[in-house]
Scaffold this motif. Sequence first.
Motif, PDB file in Angstrom:
ATOM      1  N   ARG B 149       0.850  -1.204   0.000  1.00  0.00           N
ATOM      2  CA  ARG B 149       0.000   0.000   0.000  1.00  0.00           C
ATOM      3  C   ARG B 149       0.874   1.238   0.000  1.00  0.00           C
ATOM      4  NH1 ARG B 149      -5.365   0.949   3.448  1.00  0.00           N
ATOM      5  NH2 ARG B 149      -6.056  -0.335   1.706  1.00  0.00           N
ATOM      6  N   SER B 157      -2.169  23.176  -4.321  1.00  0.00           N
ATOM      7  CA  SER B 157      -3.383  23.641  -3.658  1.00  0.00           C
ATOM      8  C   SER B 157      -4.428  22.530  -3.531  1.00  0.00           C
ATOM      9  CB  SER B 157      -3.965  24.793  -4.444  1.00  0.00           C
ATOM     10  OG  SER B 157      -3.972  24.451  -5.809  1.00  0.00           O
ATOM     11  N   LYS B 158      -4.300  21.518  -4.383  1.00  0.00           N
ATOM     12  CA  LYS B 158      -5.408  20.554  -4.446  1.00  0.00           C
ATOM     13  C   LYS B 158      -5.429  19.570  -3.278  1.00  0.00           C
ATOM     14  CE  LYS B 158      -6.920  20.597  -9.156  1.00  0.00           C
ATOM     15  NZ  LYS B 158      -7.171  19.850 -10.373  1.00  0.00           N
ATOM     16  N   ARG B 159      -4.262  19.283  -2.762  1.00  0.00           N
ATOM     17  CA  ARG B 159      -4.170  18.434  -1.574  1.00  0.00           C
ATOM     18  C   ARG B 159      -4.875  17.094  -1.753  1.00  0.00           C
ATOM     19  NH1 ARG B 159      -5.165  22.218   3.592  1.00  0.00           N
ATOM     20  NH2 ARG B 159      -3.031  22.280   4.323  1.00  0.00           N
ATOM     21  N   LYS B 160      -4.737  16.539  -2.907  1.00  0.00           N
ATOM     22  CA  LYS B 160      -5.400  15.256  -3.120  1.00  0.00           C
ATOM     23  C   LYS B 160      -4.479  14.126  -2.719  1.00  0.00           C
ATOM     24  CE  LYS B 160      -8.504  16.172  -6.960  1.00  0.00           C
ATOM     25  NZ  LYS B 160      -8.713  15.904  -8.378  1.00  0.00           N
ATOM     26  N   LYS B 161      -5.105  13.026  -2.349  1.00  0.00           N
ATOM     27  CA  LYS B 161      -4.335  11.840  -2.017  1.00  0.00           C
ATOM     28  C   LYS B 161      -5.050  10.661  -2.622  1.00  0.00           C
ATOM     29  CE  LYS B 161      -2.329  12.948   2.435  1.00  0.00           C
ATOM     30  NZ  LYS B 161      -2.393  12.668   3.858  1.00  0.00           N
ATOM     31  N   VAL B 162      -4.304   9.763  -3.220  1.00  0.00           N
ATOM     32  CA  VAL B 162      -4.914   8.534  -3.716  1.00  0.00           C
ATOM     33  C   VAL B 162      -4.160   7.364  -3.107  1.00  0.00           C
ATOM     34  CG1 VAL B 162      -5.588   7.213  -5.743  1.00  0.00           C
ATOM     35  CG2 VAL B 162      -5.428   9.696  -5.896  1.00  0.00           C
ATOM     36  N   THR B 163      -4.902   6.443  -2.509  1.00  0.00           N
ATOM     37  CA  THR B 163      -4.260   5.256  -1.959  1.00  0.00           C
ATOM     38  C   THR B 163      -4.157   4.198  -3.053  1.00  0.00           C
ATOM     39  OG1 THR B 163      -5.235   5.721   0.180  1.00  0.00           O
ATOM     40  CG2 THR B 163      -4.389   3.507  -0.161  1.00  0.00           C
ATOM     41  N   ASP B 183      -7.830   3.838  -4.298  1.00  0.00           N
ATOM     42  CA  ASP B 183      -8.890   4.129  -3.327  1.00  0.00           C
ATOM     43  C   ASP B 183      -9.899   2.988  -3.261  1.00  0.00           C
ATOM     44  OD1 ASP B 183      -7.984   6.488  -2.284  1.00  0.00           O
ATOM     45  OD2 ASP B 183      -9.039   7.749  -3.718  1.00  0.00           O
ATOM     46  N   GLY B 184      -9.398   1.765  -3.291  1.00  0.00           N
ATOM     47  CA  GLY B 184     -10.265   0.598  -3.152  1.00  0.00           C
ATOM     48  C   GLY B 184     -10.910   0.130  -4.441  1.00  0.00           C
TER      49      GLY B 184
END
Lengths: 305, 221
Positions: B149, B157-163, B183-184
Amino acid sequence: MRILFQEKSFSSLFSIVFIMLILFLSGCANNKTLETDAESVEISEIDPYEGFNRKMFVFNDVLDTYVGDPISDAYLWITPQFVQTGVSNFFSNLNGINVFINAFMQGKGKQGAEDTGRFLINSTFGMFGLFDVATDIGLEKHEEDFAQTLAVWGVPQGPYLVLPVLGPLTTRGIPGGIFDAVANPATYVGMPIQFLQILQVVNTRANVDDELNFIDEAALDTYLFTRESFLQYRKNLIADGKLDDADDLLDLDDFDEDGLDTSEDDVKANIAPETEAIENKVQRRQQDSLDEVVESIDTASDRTQ
Amino acid sequence: MKILSNKFYTCFLIFFLSFGNSIALAETKIKAESTASATEQISAPKKVVIDFQNALLDAMKQGESLSFQARSKQLEAAILKSHDVIKSLRTIVGSKQWKGFTEEQRAKLSKVFTKFIVSTYAANFNEFANESFVFVSEHTTKKGNVIIRSIFEIPESKRKKVTFDYALKKSADNWKIYNIAADGVSDLATRRSEYRRILAKEDGFNSLIAIISKKIDNYAK
């Protein structure tokens, strides 16, 4: 994906759509065979209304192409990035109330306390939520809604539905969406600033622009791609992204070089333990979070003493 | 009364602030520990994933200077080295279907599918804005597969996170990625319903090839 697949926030439009839907579904409940092209295709158990859903999907797609997409493009073009971020933060913060309520209702005491802290900090130091200062001090944002709470409580998910304008959900998402709307202050904004709600819709659409483009490019069948992604994404949210030993991410191991066909059995064998695992997970988590609540109450009372 | 409520409010806030901070501290502590142990030894599957992610980041950094074709070529090598594309494909279409194919069909579908995967990467990982992959955990499943993982962090600025969860299986020579979930959302599961549906239709094989080829052309534009 994140915002794209949140259960939608419902407006007054919802009740009309809902009644329409009930009428429609009761009309076509008997008609369960689906005919696409020449052959009838095996229908997924989760999606018995695929015929209806596909029509709604196409409707939404056309609506998005002619209304959603141009408005979203214009919005992204005229507003500077810091405004977009501020607007997103603002609405995300209003939704924060719903997040901590649901965290508590799922028995996640520690997370609920964090989420409450997030909301309070961002509403004050974050200038009514325009700035997400809570994340800077280490309070991460969580995704919770009432449909997830219902899942944790054991309410079955029900069939997959695509609603006009509102998009994909499962029937569990209907009471979920109503609750979420009730718990969101944006729902009660009166006439003079109803502009705010429109802004929220536009902003939500603009936020998923990249994701929608990705789906358009990558999907061989956009309907199926969206459905599968949605269902899995929601499942992952309910499990809070936790993996366990049974989770093989679909290693069907179904290929036998000698020609023995084991695939179908394996698929079935894999599905059952999977659901079982989720149920166990949920039970285990309920116990864990109960412990957490007790613990957090203990620490709280220690502090006050 | 007003003062009282203000006081209450401040207490409340302080409580949550300190509470939040202690949680944050605990988390950084855990993070520090996991990175410390990670540097001691990198397992074989983890190395496969990290090498692949570095290749992706490399391609992204050269985004401006490389053409789509050049980036595809560069990424193809990295993908073939780290992924078991054919195993993925067999799982997607199902073994029954796979055995029904002629040798020629298998070769053709494998080729088109690989090109599709490469094109998808080349088209989407084409610019760099300080993104990074952060290793989170390594997990061995009951069947002996490994799931790595990691979090793809998009700053700015977007502060995105993808697992991203990479599922790896040990093959003859090394560990190879056979599925990725973002994200699953599992890539194989999503493709499975698409591909099987198309194959179930009349002249399914040819239309599958045609649809994928069209997608590849669209990426190359």
